[in-house]
Design a protein around this motif. Structure first.
Motif, PDB file in Angstrom:
ATOM      1  N   SER A  91     -11.397   2.347   0.308  1.00 19.23           N
ATOM      2  CA  SER A  91     -11.189   3.899   0.079  1.00 19.23           C
ATOM      3  C   SER A  91      -9.924   4.361  -0.975  1.00 19.23           C
ATOM      4  O   SER A  91      -9.878   5.524  -1.290  1.00 19.23           O
ATOM      5  N   ASN A  92      -9.501   3.402  -1.213  1.00 19.67           N
ATOM      6  CA  ASN A  92      -8.317   3.474  -2.362  1.00 19.67           C
ATOM      7  C   ASN A  92      -9.010   3.296  -3.909  1.00 19.67           C
ATOM      8  O   ASN A  92      -8.138   3.420  -4.752  1.00 19.67           O
ATOM      9  N   ASP A 113     -12.222  -2.291   2.859  1.00 21.52           N
ATOM     10  CA  ASP A 113     -11.985  -0.734   2.917  1.00 21.52           C
ATOM     11  C   ASP A 113     -11.941  -0.475   1.654  1.00 21.52           C
ATOM     12  O   ASP A 113     -10.733  -0.870   1.026  1.00 21.52           O
TER      13      ASP A 113
HETATM   14  C1  NAG Z   1      -4.322   2.516   0.241  1.00 20.95           C
HETATM   15  O1  NAG Z   1      -3.016   2.800  -0.638  1.00 20.95           O
HETATM   16  C2  NAG Z   1      -1.885   3.277   0.371  1.00 20.95           C
HETATM   17  C3  NAG Z   1      -0.791   3.466  -0.679  1.00 20.95           C
HETATM   18  O2  NAG Z   1      -0.251   2.392  -1.556  1.00 20.95           O
HETATM   19  C4  NAG Z   1      -1.481   1.851   1.068  1.00 20.95           C
HETATM   20  O3  NAG Z   1      -0.563   2.323   2.110  1.00 20.95           O
HETATM   21  C5  NAG Z   1      -2.688   1.529   2.173  1.00 20.95           C
HETATM   22  O4  NAG Z   1      -2.611   0.371   3.124  1.00 20.95           O
HETATM   23  C6  NAG Z   1      -4.019   1.422   1.116  1.00 20.95           C
HETATM   24  N1  NAG Z   1      -5.276   1.321   2.089  1.00 20.95           N
HETATM   25  C7  NAG Z   1      -6.092   0.395   1.843  1.00 20.95           C
HETATM   26  C8  NAG Z   1      -7.200   0.403   2.689  1.00 20.95           C
HETATM   27  O5  NAG Z   1      -6.023  -0.488   0.861  1.00 20.95           O
END
Ligand code: NAG
Ligand code: NAG
Length: 384
Positions: free
Chosen positions: A80-81, A78
Motif C-alpha cells: 500500500s505504500n 503489503d
Molecule cells: C508505510 O509508510 C509509513 C510511513 O513511513 C510506515 O509507518 C508504514 O509502516 C508503511 N506501511 C507499510 C505497509 O510498509
C-alpha cells in the motif's frame, strides 16, 4: 468520483471478509498436522462446515488464499505504500516500458519490452499478454510484454533484485516474480492507454509457468492465467506422482534453487508431504473463476503430466463448474517434452476466446491419454 467509488468498493470487500470465520492464528505447523491422503476439499470450510452455496465462495477462497500463503508462497507483502510510475521509450529494437516503484524511502526500477500491434490506440485499446522468461504464446492483435526474472528476484536463495530491495521475510521467489507481473500491470494502467487492462493474460514456462500461476493467484486484475509445462509447485499435485514412464519432480527433490521458489515452511513438509494442508488445486482455486489454461507435454515426465491432467484438472473443473465457469478452465496436452513451441499454438484458440470471444471447436476438457483419478478427490460440489 472515481476515488469515492474505489473507496466504497474496498469498504464493501472488507465488510464481506469481516463476515468470514477467521482461521486459527497461528496456523498449525508440520508436527501438529495429520496425514491427508486425498486432495483437500474446496467445498468445506477449514472449521469443517460444508459450503451451503456459491455465496460462501468469497470466504472459502479467502481461507484458501491464506493457507497457500502460509504453507507455500509466503505472505504477499503489503504494497500500500508503493507508487508506480512508468514511461515508454522507443529503442532500436522496439519499445521499452521503464517501470519505477517507490515505497517509503526506497526506489527500484526494472524494464520490460513492449510490442504494440498496429492500430492500437487509446480509443481502441487491445488485450495484452505478459510473458516472463522469454517463452510463451502470442496473440493476434494483442500487445506483447516480456520481462526477465533476475531484475525482479534472483533465482535462488540469494535475495537480490527489485523485490528484495523493498521486501523481506519468508517469501518464495515465485511470489516475488508474481509481484513483477503485477508491477507491469500497474505500469500499463498509468502509461499505456493502448492496452485494455481488463484483458491481460500472464504466461511463462517451467519455473516461469509456476510464477505466472502465482501472478494469477494473487491479482484479480489478471483475466487469463497461462502456465506452460509448470510441473511441481505449478499444476502438478504435491501428493500424487505417476512415474511408470519416468520420474516426476516431488518435494524431496527441492534443492537450494527450487527450494527457494516457495517459503521455508513448505520445506518442513519434506518429511511427509501428506501432511501438507494445501494442494495444486488450491492454487487453481485462487484463480477461479477467472480464465485459466495450462499446457503439459505427455512425455515431459519430470513435470508429472498425468498428475496435472488426471488429478489437478478434473478436481479444478469440479470447482469451476460449480461456479458456473467450466468453460473458463482448460488443459492442453501434447505428445512432446518440456516447453515445446507447439504448446503455445495449442493454447492460442483458448486465448482468442477469452480476449475476443472467438469460438473454438477444440476441446480443452479432453485429458486423454489419461483418465481422471477420481480416488484423489472423493468429495463433490454441494448441490444447490
Ligand atoms: C508505510 O509508510 C509509513 C510511513 O513511513 C510506515 O509507518 C508504514 O509502516 C508503511 N506501511 C507499510 C505497509 O510498509
Ligand atoms: C530502462 O530503459 C531505459 C530507456 O531505454 C534506460 O534508460 C534505463 O537505463 C533502463 N533501466 C534499467 C533498470 O535497465
Amino acid at each position: 468520483m472515481y476515488l469515492a467509488s474505489l473507496l466504497l468498493t474496498s469498504l464493501l470487500v472488507v465488510q464481506a471478509y469481516a463476515q468470514c470465520t477467521p482461521l486459527p492464528s497461528p496456523l498449525p505447523a508440520f508436527d501438529d498436522l495429520s496425514v491427508m491422503t486425498t486432495l483437500p476439499d474446496p467445498f468445506t470450510f477449514y472449521n469443517g462446515t460444508p459450503l451451503a452455496s456459491t455465496d460462501d465462495w468469497a470466504c472459502r477462497q479467502q481461507e484458501i488464499k491464506t493457507l497457500v500463503q502460509e504453507y507455500f508462497y509466503g505472505y504477499y507483502p503489503d504494497t500500500s505504500n508503493e507508487t508506480v510510475t512508468a514511461t515508454v521509450a522507443q529503442g532500436w529494437q522496439g519499445q521499452t516500458l521503464a517501470i519505477t516503484i517507490t515505497s517509503g524511502a526506497k526506489t527500484v526500477s526494472f524494464n520490460a519490452t513492449l510490442t504494440l500491434p498496429a492500430g492500437a490506440s487509446a480509443s481502441a485499446p487491445v488485450p495484452a499478454l505478459i510473458t516472463l522468461g522469454g517463452f510463451g504464446p502470442t496473440a493476434d492483435g494483442a500487445a506483447a510484454i516480456a520481462f526477465d526474472a533476475a531484475p525482479i528476484a534472483y533465482d535462488g536463495s540469494q535475495k537480490t533484485g527489485a523485490f528484495w530491495e523493498l521486501y523481506e521475510g519468508d517469501i518464495g521467489v515465485l511470489t516475488a516474480w508474481a509481484w513483477g507481473f503485477h508491477k507491469i500491470i500497474d505500469a500499463l494502467e498509468v502509461a499505456v492507454p493502448e492496452v485494455d487492462v481488463a484483458r491481460v493474460g500472464v504466461a511463462g514456462c517451467s519455473r516461469y509457468g509456476k510464477a505466472a500461476l502465482a501472478a494469477g493467484f494473487f491479482d484479480e486484475r489478471i483475466a487469463l492465467t497461462i502456465p506452460l509445462s509448470s510441473g511441481f509447485m505449478g499444476m502438478a499435485p504435491f501428493r500424487f506422482q505417476y512415474e511408470a514412464n519416468g520420474a516426476n519432480e516431488q518435494i524431496s527433490d527441492l534443492d537450494d534453487t527450487s527450494g527457494s521458489w516457495g517459503n521455508d515452511v513448505l520445506l518442513t513438509f519434506k518429511a511427509d508431504v501428506m501432511r501438507l494442508p494445501i494442494e495444486s488445486t488450491f492454487l487453481t482455486a485462487g484463480v477461479a473463476p477467472r480464465a485459466l489454461i495450462w499446457d503439459e507435454g505427455t512425455t515431459d515426465y519430470w513435470t508429472n503430466p498425468e498428475g496435472t491432467a488426471a488429478v489437478t484438472f478434473p478436481a479444478t473443473l469440479a470447482l469451476y463448474d460449480w461456479l458456473g465457469a467450466g468453460d473458463q478452465v482448460g488443459v492442453s496436452l501434447r505428445n512432446s517434452g518440456h516447453c515445446d513451441p507447439s504448446g503455445n499454438a495449442n493454447v492460442a484458440p483458448f486465448i482468442n476466446r477469452v480476449f475476443y470471444g472467438t469460438e473454438t471447436t477444440r476441446n480443452y476438457h479432453d485429458i486423454s491419454p489419461f483418465t481422471a483419478h477420481t480416488e484423489t478427490f472423493p468429495w463433490s460440489a454441494p448441490s444447490e
